[in-house]
Scaffold this motif. Sequence first.
Motif, PDB file in Angstrom:
ATOM      1  N   UNK A 108      44.622  41.227  68.083  1.00 20.19           N
ATOM      2  CA  UNK A 108      44.244  40.395  66.949  1.00 20.19           C
ATOM      3  C   UNK A 108      44.739  41.014  65.650  1.00 20.19           C
ATOM      4  N   UNK A 109      44.902  40.176  64.643  1.00 22.02           N
ATOM      5  CA  UNK A 109      45.385  40.672  63.346  1.00 22.02           C
ATOM      6  C   UNK A 109      44.657  39.961  62.223  1.00 22.02           C
ATOM      7  N   UNK A 110      44.226  40.727  61.228  1.00 20.83           N
ATOM      8  CA  UNK A 110      43.643  40.136  60.028  1.00 20.83           C
ATOM      9  C   UNK A 110      44.260  40.798  58.808  1.00 20.83           C
ATOM     10  N   UNK A 111      44.349  40.031  57.726  1.00 16.15           N
ATOM     11  CA  UNK A 111      44.933  40.539  56.489  1.00 16.15           C
ATOM     12  C   UNK A 111      43.940  40.381  55.347  1.00 16.15           C
ATOM     13  N   UNK A 112      43.930  41.362  54.454  1.00 11.88           N
ATOM     14  CA  UNK A 112      43.035  41.329  53.298  1.00 11.88           C
ATOM     15  C   UNK A 112      43.779  41.724  52.034  1.00 11.88           C
ATOM     16  N   UNK A 113      43.561  40.996  50.947  1.00 11.09           N
ATOM     17  CA  UNK A 113      44.100  41.436  49.658  1.00 11.09           C
ATOM     18  C   UNK A 113      43.446  42.753  49.231  1.00 11.09           C
ATOM     19  N   UNK A 114      44.279  43.673  48.722  1.00 10.90           N
ATOM     20  CA  UNK A 114      43.783  44.930  48.154  1.00 10.90           C
ATOM     21  C   UNK A 114      43.907  44.788  46.651  1.00 10.90           C
ATOM     22  N   UNK A 115      42.776  44.847  45.946  1.00 12.17           N
ATOM     23  CA  UNK A 115      42.731  44.556  44.530  1.00 12.17           C
ATOM     24  C   UNK A 115      42.329  45.793  43.734  1.00 12.17           C
ATOM     25  N   UNK A 116      42.903  45.940  42.549  1.00 11.56           N
ATOM     26  CA  UNK A 116      42.580  47.076  41.682  1.00 11.56           C
ATOM     27  C   UNK A 116      42.357  46.594  40.257  1.00 11.56           C
ATOM     28  N   UNK A 117      41.675  47.413  39.476  1.00 10.19           N
ATOM     29  CA  UNK A 117      41.518  47.140  38.044  1.00 10.19           C
ATOM     30  C   UNK A 117      41.220  48.433  37.305  1.00 10.19           C
ATOM     31  N   UNK A 118      41.727  48.570  36.072  1.00 10.98           N
ATOM     32  CA  UNK A 118      41.357  49.735  35.260  1.00 10.98           C
ATOM     33  C   UNK A 118      39.945  49.560  34.729  1.00 10.98           C
ATOM     34  N   UNK A 119      39.191  50.640  34.699  1.00 11.24           N
ATOM     35  CA  UNK A 119      37.820  50.578  34.196  1.00 11.24           C
ATOM     36  C   UNK A 119      37.813  50.938  32.723  1.00 11.24           C
ATOM     37  N   UNK A 120      38.246  49.992  31.904  1.00 16.90           N
ATOM     38  CA  UNK A 120      38.244  50.182  30.459  1.00 16.90           C
ATOM     39  C   UNK A 120      37.439  49.075  29.826  1.00 16.90           C
ATOM     40  N   UNK A 121      36.949  49.333  28.617  1.00 12.12           N
ATOM     41  CA  UNK A 121      36.169  48.315  27.912  1.00 12.12           C
ATOM     42  C   UNK A 121      34.742  48.244  28.412  1.00 12.12           C
ATOM     43  N   UNK A 250      38.446  40.883  36.399  1.00  9.94           N
ATOM     44  CA  UNK A 250      39.537  41.735  35.940  1.00  9.94           C
ATOM     45  C   UNK A 250      40.366  42.378  37.026  1.00  9.94           C
ATOM     46  N   UNK A 251      40.011  42.192  38.296  1.00  9.02           N
ATOM     47  CA  UNK A 251      40.803  42.738  39.387  1.00  9.02           C
ATOM     48  C   UNK A 251      42.097  41.941  39.549  1.00  9.02           C
ATOM     49  N   UNK A 252      43.133  42.629  40.039  1.00  5.26           N
ATOM     50  CA  UNK A 252      44.392  41.979  40.360  1.00  5.26           C
ATOM     51  C   UNK A 252      44.831  42.416  41.768  1.00  5.26           C
TER      52      UNK A 252
END
Length: 263
Positions: A108-121, A250-252
Amino acid sequence: MDPKSLGDRADAAAHAFGSAMEKLVGVVPGATGRRGPQGTLLALTRSHIPALNVVMSTAREPDAGECADLAAVAAEEAGRHGFPWSIRLRGGPDDAIVRKAGEYGLTGKSEQPFMVMPLTGGSVLPPEGERVRVRALSGAEYNEFAEVLAAGFGAPPVIISGLYTPAVLDAQGITAYVAEADGVAVAAGLGVVVEGHLGVINVATTPQHRGKGHARVVVEKILMDGRASGAHTAYLHATDEAVGLFESLGFRTAETWTSLIGS
């Protein structure tokens, strides 16, 4: 974030995620793990959650031979103790890794978005008048955390409480949260700070309280506390359905990760 900055943050966050898995293995009772010479991680918590019994590479180009060697160890341990396991990689696996995974029934195979964001503000505050309180839990409250998280994921609470024990929830850098609306627990989540990176993990809302913004409030609290602790970047693995929520915070999406699991 521009593409280069996003890629650089993804590289650092991926490494921090591997370190967070090592940290978890170090505090979960009965867990074992090690890294191969090329950095591939074997992390076995003996949980009934395949993603937490894993052969994982955080390199953009995983070492297929090392993955195969550690997969043999994982398969032996899983067969002896009766837990599911997986292989988890950045991007898509090559043919050699797919073949090796297939030998162990991981078709089986599953895919997930890996999201990041700077912790500013500053942190976005919950809407005025919303009667929701998010609080950090002590290890002594691990059963409460397990009940809310299990309800959110549709799993037996014993699976959660067996993993997130008092020792785990009291470990430095690991914090469990619960959101309460009018005194009723409605959502939960976990924050893990390692190497200046905050992992936002296992955020879930109980079925009868969904669609009211409770998960967002939990994530905001995790981000606020992570920022206060000195973390400079947050990361998470999202479901496709939750990408919009995290983008609004704010994550991308930096890349996609693939898990090879038993079908």
